[in-house]
Design an enzyme around this catalytic site. Structure first.
Site, PDB file in Angstrom:
ATOM      1  CG  HIS A  46      -1.863   1.054   1.374  1.00  0.00           C
ATOM      2  ND1 HIS A  46      -1.862   1.955   2.413  1.00  0.00           N
ATOM      3  CD2 HIS A  46      -2.907   1.411   0.586  1.00  0.00           C
ATOM      4  CE1 HIS A  46      -2.860   2.807   2.279  1.00  0.00           C
ATOM      5  NE2 HIS A  46      -3.514   2.494   1.177  1.00  0.00           N
ATOM      6  CG  HIS A  88      -3.835   8.648  -0.139  1.00  0.00           C
ATOM      7  ND1 HIS A  88      -4.417   9.483   0.794  1.00  0.00           N
ATOM      8  CD2 HIS A  88      -4.715   7.634  -0.333  1.00  0.00           C
ATOM      9  CE1 HIS A  88      -5.583   8.985   1.151  1.00  0.00           C
ATOM     10  NE2 HIS A  88      -5.786   7.866   0.494  1.00  0.00           N
TER      11      HIS A  88
HETATM   12  O1  G3P Z   1      -6.824   1.580  -2.735  1.00  0.00           O
HETATM   13  C1  G3P Z   1      -7.483   1.195  -1.621  1.00  0.00           C
HETATM   14  C2  G3P Z   1      -6.623   1.403  -0.467  1.00  0.00           C
HETATM   15  O2  G3P Z   1      -5.481   2.041  -0.892  1.00  0.00           O
HETATM   16  C3  G3P Z   1      -7.228   2.155   0.645  1.00  0.00           C
HETATM   17  O3  G3P Z   1      -7.634   3.400   0.276  1.00  0.00           O
HETATM   18  O4  G3P Z   1      -7.471   5.756   0.768  1.00  0.00           O
HETATM   19  O5  G3P Z   1      -5.468   4.354   1.078  1.00  0.00           O
HETATM   20  O6  G3P Z   1      -6.294   4.821  -1.193  1.00  0.00           O
HETATM   21  P1  G3P Z   1      -6.654   4.634   0.236  1.00  0.00           P
HETATM   22 CA    CA Z   2      -5.254   3.468  -2.796  1.00  0.00          CA
END
Ligand code: G3P
Ligand code: CA
Length: 375
Positions: A46, A88
């Protein structure tokens, strides 16, 4: 329908015509993941290995690759002059020194800056200040990365080639970004089959059919992604709030007056089972291969949301022939919980820990890998 045919019926006909039968079949998750060349369970880094290095920078993506994560996850945006890049947040304040470099424009959205302007920003020093225990001199001055540069990182190791897990972030701000993404991936050869240069048995997600996964919270963007790249696996991200999956409480966090976001979301449930199922059904009807639901984390925190991976939810999603990739889980107690609930892959900030949990530990420590990369 000539006059009244629903668009989803047209889409289903198109999918079947294209031979994308997996969207209409009810394959077991093991079989679907195998058919798509998507590891199961999948390790989705992530914003890179963002616990250990500044998110969405060369340090975090290189580390995630070198640890052996299956996918490099990114949030895609487009600069004022049309360059695709990863960030992000909608604006630059949290993760860059925009307030110092462009004080009058510090609240502007990132897409109000040209790529040359974005490249002047320091996207690493904030991490050292926020996490002194994980700070490194080499993080100072790290840059915002273009999609092209992240592809270079994904392709850049002879040991492990991760795939790309790309989110169209707030796509309503970027009309045509789905098309731009297709062009860029095509230009870099990521939409065509490629011969593996790795030894048989090595993990080579970035060289298989499942090397790109597309993800979005936005239903319309999912449709556009399908139009542009019908054969690329797609995930509909799930979110519980008014206007998304409707909550039983009818409340948003903002309207609730609560101060503890994680505690608020932990109490939320879909209005009823049918409401949750409607979103899964939509994902399937629009050609997604799975959903990306949120998780409630035992320790709370900024990335703890509604629990959308309850066993009945995953079971229903699997019964529709779809995979479940949950976001964003780091701690063993939570990993255990979501795996027991039946998910097929996990977005994590801690690829190192998740790989250990799945008994696929990296051969080298985080610290040594960061040293080796010059950070
Ligand atoms: O892409 C989904 C995951 O990354 C969680 O959401 O807000 O961190 O992009 P976000
Ligand atoms: Ca994301």
């Amino acid at each position: 329908m000539p006059a009244t045919l629903h668009p989803s019926a047209l889409m289903l006909g198109l999918m079947l015509g294209c031979g994308l039968a997996q969207a209409a079949e009810q394959l077991a998750p093991e079989a679907l993941a195998a058919r798509l060349d998507i590891p199961r369970p999948a390790v989705i880094a992530h914003r890179g290995a963002s616990f250990d290095a500044p998110e969405s920078t060369a340090a975090s993506y290189t580390l995630a690759r070198d640890l052996g994560a299956d996918y490099l996850e990114m949030d895609l945006q487009r600069s004022k002059d049309g360059v695709l890049f990863a960030l992000h947040d909608n604006n630059l304040q949290r993760t860059t020194d925009v307030a110092h470099k462009f004080p009058e424009r510090k609240d502007s959205p990132a897409n109000a800056f040209t790529m040359a302007e974005l490249k002047t920003l320091d996207a690493g020093s904030w991490f050292n200040q926020a996490h002194p225990d994980r700070a490194r001199p080499g993080f100072v001055g790290l840059k915002i990365l273009t999609l092209d540069e992240i592809i270079d990182i994904a392709q850049g190791s002879s040991q492990h080639k991760p795939g790309l897990y790309i989110e169209t972030k707030e796509p309503q701000l970027f009309p045509g970004i789905e098309h731009d993404l297709k062009e860029q991936l095509q230009h870099r050869g990521w939409l065509s089959p490629s011969g593996s240069t790795l030894a048989k048995g090595d993990l080579a997600v970035g060289q298989g059919q499942g090397k790109v996964v597309l993800q979005t919270f936005d239903k319309h963007s999912l449709e556009l992604l399908y139009q542009e790249m019908p054969r690329v696996p797609k995930i509909l991200l799930l979110w519980l709030a008014p206007g998304s999956i409707e909550p039983a409480s009818g409340q948003s966090f903002a309207s609730s007056g609560e101060t503890d976001k994680a505690a608020f979301y932990a109490r939320q449930q879909p209005r009823d089972q049918a409401e949750f199922k409607r979103w899964v059904d939509f994902a399937k009807a629009r050609g997604a291969i799975g959903t990306g639901p949120s998780a409630a984390l035992s320790g709370g925190g900024e990335q703890s949301y509604a629990d959308l991976v309850q066993p009945w939810m995953n079971q229903y999603t699997h019964e529709q022939g779809l995979l479940v990739h949950v976001y964003t889980v780091d701690e063993p107690v939570d990993l255990q919980k979501v795996m027991s609930a039946g998910v097929d892959g996990i977005f994590t900030n801690r690829s190192d820990e998740l790989l250990k949990y799945f008994q696929r530990p990296a051969g080298t420590s985080v610290s040594r890998l960061l040293d080796a990369s010059g950070y």
